[in-house]
Motif scaffolding. Structure first.
Motif, PDB file in Angstrom:
ATOM      1  N   HIS A 163       7.369  -7.798   8.011  1.00  0.00           N
ATOM      2  CA  HIS A 163       6.773  -9.034   7.497  1.00  0.00           C
ATOM      3  C   HIS A 163       5.727  -8.694   6.447  1.00  0.00           C
ATOM      4  CE1 HIS A 163       5.268 -13.100   7.289  1.00  0.00           C
ATOM      5  NE2 HIS A 163       4.046 -12.657   7.529  1.00  0.00           N
ATOM      6  N   ALA A 164       5.934  -9.191   5.246  1.00  0.00           N
ATOM      7  CA  ALA A 164       4.983  -8.949   4.164  1.00  0.00           C
ATOM      8  C   ALA A 164       3.793  -9.895   4.280  1.00  0.00           C
ATOM      9  CB  ALA A 164       5.656  -9.121   2.810  1.00  0.00           C
ATOM     10  N   LYS A 173      -7.097  -4.662   2.911  1.00  0.00           N
ATOM     11  CA  LYS A 173      -7.046  -3.827   4.113  1.00  0.00           C
ATOM     12  C   LYS A 173      -6.138  -4.481   5.163  1.00  0.00           C
ATOM     13  CE  LYS A 173     -10.015  -1.493   7.507  1.00  0.00           C
ATOM     14  NZ  LYS A 173      -9.389  -0.178   7.266  1.00  0.00           N
ATOM     15  N   GLY A 174      -5.237  -3.681   5.729  1.00  0.00           N
ATOM     16  CA  GLY A 174      -4.345  -4.163   6.779  1.00  0.00           C
ATOM     17  C   GLY A 174      -3.184  -4.998   6.280  1.00  0.00           C
ATOM     18  N   GLU A 175      -2.836  -4.879   5.006  1.00  0.00           N
ATOM     19  CA  GLU A 175      -1.771  -5.709   4.451  1.00  0.00           C
ATOM     20  C   GLU A 175      -0.597  -4.883   3.923  1.00  0.00           C
ATOM     21  OE1 GLU A 175      -4.044  -9.741   2.927  1.00  0.00           O
ATOM     22  OE2 GLU A 175      -3.435  -8.261   1.443  1.00  0.00           O
ATOM     23  N   VAL A 196       6.740   2.256  -1.315  1.00  0.00           N
ATOM     24  CA  VAL A 196       8.168   2.555  -1.345  1.00  0.00           C
ATOM     25  C   VAL A 196       8.776   1.849  -2.538  1.00  0.00           C
ATOM     26  CG1 VAL A 196      10.365   2.348  -0.137  1.00  0.00           C
ATOM     27  CG2 VAL A 196       8.275   2.807   1.157  1.00  0.00           C
ATOM     28  N   ILE A 197       9.385   2.616  -3.434  1.00  0.00           N
ATOM     29  CA  ILE A 197      10.051   2.036  -4.605  1.00  0.00           C
ATOM     30  C   ILE A 197      11.507   1.810  -4.244  1.00  0.00           C
ATOM     31  CG2 ILE A 197      10.792   2.438  -6.968  1.00  0.00           C
ATOM     32  CD1 ILE A 197       7.608   4.001  -5.631  1.00  0.00           C
ATOM     33  N   ALA A 224       1.990  -0.623   1.295  1.00  0.00           N
ATOM     34  CA  ALA A 224       1.296  -0.792   2.573  1.00  0.00           C
ATOM     35  C   ALA A 224      -0.063  -0.112   2.544  1.00  0.00           C
ATOM     36  CB  ALA A 224       2.141  -0.212   3.707  1.00  0.00           C
ATOM     37  N   ASP A 225      -1.080  -0.846   2.996  1.00  0.00           N
ATOM     38  CA  ASP A 225      -2.390  -0.236   3.196  1.00  0.00           C
ATOM     39  C   ASP A 225      -2.261   0.838   4.277  1.00  0.00           C
ATOM     40  OD1 ASP A 225      -5.454  -0.316   3.135  1.00  0.00           O
ATOM     41  OD2 ASP A 225      -5.011  -0.764   5.232  1.00  0.00           O
ATOM     42  N   ALA A 226      -3.199   1.774   4.287  1.00  0.00           N
ATOM     43  CA  ALA A 226      -3.124   2.892   5.227  1.00  0.00           C
ATOM     44  C   ALA A 226      -2.989   2.432   6.676  1.00  0.00           C
ATOM     45  CB  ALA A 226      -4.363   3.771   5.068  1.00  0.00           C
TER      46      ALA A 226
END
Length: 387
Positions: A163-164, A173-175, A196-197, A224-226
């Motif tokens: 889920h984006a 952060k957290g997204e 990711v490309i 994606a954030d860490a």
């Protein structure tokens, strides 16, 4: 008896005119299907100047365009209209207004030419444009987002869905944010995460601890954030497929899902506003459901709004404010006025200093910013249909 009825009808007609209930004679036909009027009316004790466009959608088409034909950035309504050869335009959705590189990021759903450029916010009201002869426009509260379907390339079966958090916006952060070619040249992200490309539906490259990845013209980037990078573990060897699946749903007043648009729906453009003003010919200002504020509804501001009319036509309206010559309007008064014009459905768009109406090569209202016309995120353009 007949003479008395005629006199009563004549009296009511005159009173209706004097009270501002009938404005048909004020419209001037500028082009087939495009009528324009300027109205000055006293509302709640103050004089208010308004500009109206009444449109026959069988003779004109509506299109939403973002500033600079991108997903972020700002540009004047008049410039957007001129670049696209439109005859008329109004400013449209709310947006991020600051001096950062994210200025112009839409607040709420944005879809142009069938492509989702931004996710919805707080199930807010949206104008959906199909330009079809049967239902050219709809106004519904919308919930819209992207899911990423991860599929095995070996067996071709669905592994799972991601889920984006958002589409084409600042990754916080957290997204997890999806970036499509309409956004920019790169993702404009920092190095704290994984990207990711994806090209032609297949993982092309995984970049860890590197930001601002190039966005392929034939794909997209999952960023994606860490804190959520682990959710992209399926791409560790870059042997999987990924498909974007846009979910577009409408919701009722209680927030329940009532309709899901299928993939490949015929809705061309979607633009969010806030809040709904009129539903099914009744005033229904859903500011609480859309997480707006009471002060925003009640304070007199310049306003931009759109409405569907009983006769099938479409109305665009701007209301000037914050000046001695025009006092602006609250949303209850605006809804009542639109109802008097025959509105069956209506919604509020971005207003304040953004309020702008462009007609036949010039701005016809009086924007309230001291610098004049403000740069905005997007606009609704009106173009005569080709015969």
């Amino acid at each position: 008896m007949k003479n008395s009825l005629r006199f009563l009808f004549f009296t009511l007609t005159v009173l209706g005119f004097l009270c501002g209930q009938f404005y048909a004679q004020d419209y001037k036909t500028l082009k087939p299907g495009i009528e324009y009027a300027e109205v000055t009316k006293e509302i709640s004790g103050l004089k208010v100047n308004m500009n109206l466009l009444r449109l026959d959608l069988t003779k004109v088409r509506l299109d939403v365009h973002h500033a600079m034909d991108a997903a972020i950035g700002t540009e004047k309504t008049s410039s957007i209209a001129t670049r696209h050869g439109a005859f008329a335009a109004i400013n449209a959705g709310f947006f991020r207004l600051d001096t950062s590189i994210w200025a112009g990021d839409p607040v709420g759903t944005l879809q142009i030419d069938g492509k989702v450029l931004h996710e919805s916010t707080n199930d807010r009201i949206a104008l959906m444009i199909s330009n079809s002869p049967f239902a050219p426009v709809l106004m519904e509260r919308v919930r819209q987002n992207y899911d990423i379907r991860v599929t095995s390339t070996v067996r071709g079966v669905l592994g799972h869905e991601i889920h984006a958090s958002g589409v084409n916006g600042e990754r916080k952060k957290g997204e997890i944010v999806v970036f499509t070619p309409e956004f920019s040249r790169t993702t404009l992200t920092n190095n704290d995460g994984t990207e990711v490309i994806v090209r032609r539906g297949r993982c092309s490259e995984v970049r860890q601890g590197q930001g601002s990845s190039l966005i392929p013209s034939d794909g997209f980037v999952i960023s994606a954030d860490a804190d959520r990078a682990a959710e992209l573990a399926a791409f560790s060897k870059c042997t999987t497929r990924a498909t974007l699946y846009p979910n577009v749903r409408t919701v009722d007043k209680a927030g329940n899902l009532v309709f899901i648009f299928p993939p490949g729906n015929r809705i061309e453009d979607v633009i969010a506003g806030a809040p709904q003003l009129i539903k099914d010919s009744k005033i229904d200002i859903t500011w609480q459901e859309e997480k707006s504020s009471k002060s925003f509804v009640e304070t007199r501001h310049p306003r931009t709004a759109v409405a569907k009319l009983k006769d099938g036509k479409f109305l665009m309206i701007t209301v000037d404010g914050r000046t001695e010559s025009s006092g602006g309007i609250g949303l209850q008064d605006l809804a009542e006025y639109l109802l008097s014009l025959g509105a069956t459905d209506a919604m509020n768009l971005d207003g304040g200093g953004s309020t702008t109406m462009f007609v036949d090569g010039k701005v016809v209202n009086h924007p309230s910013d001291k610098e004049g016309e403000r740069k905005v995120s997007d606009a609704i353009l009106v173009t005569p249909r080709k015969k």
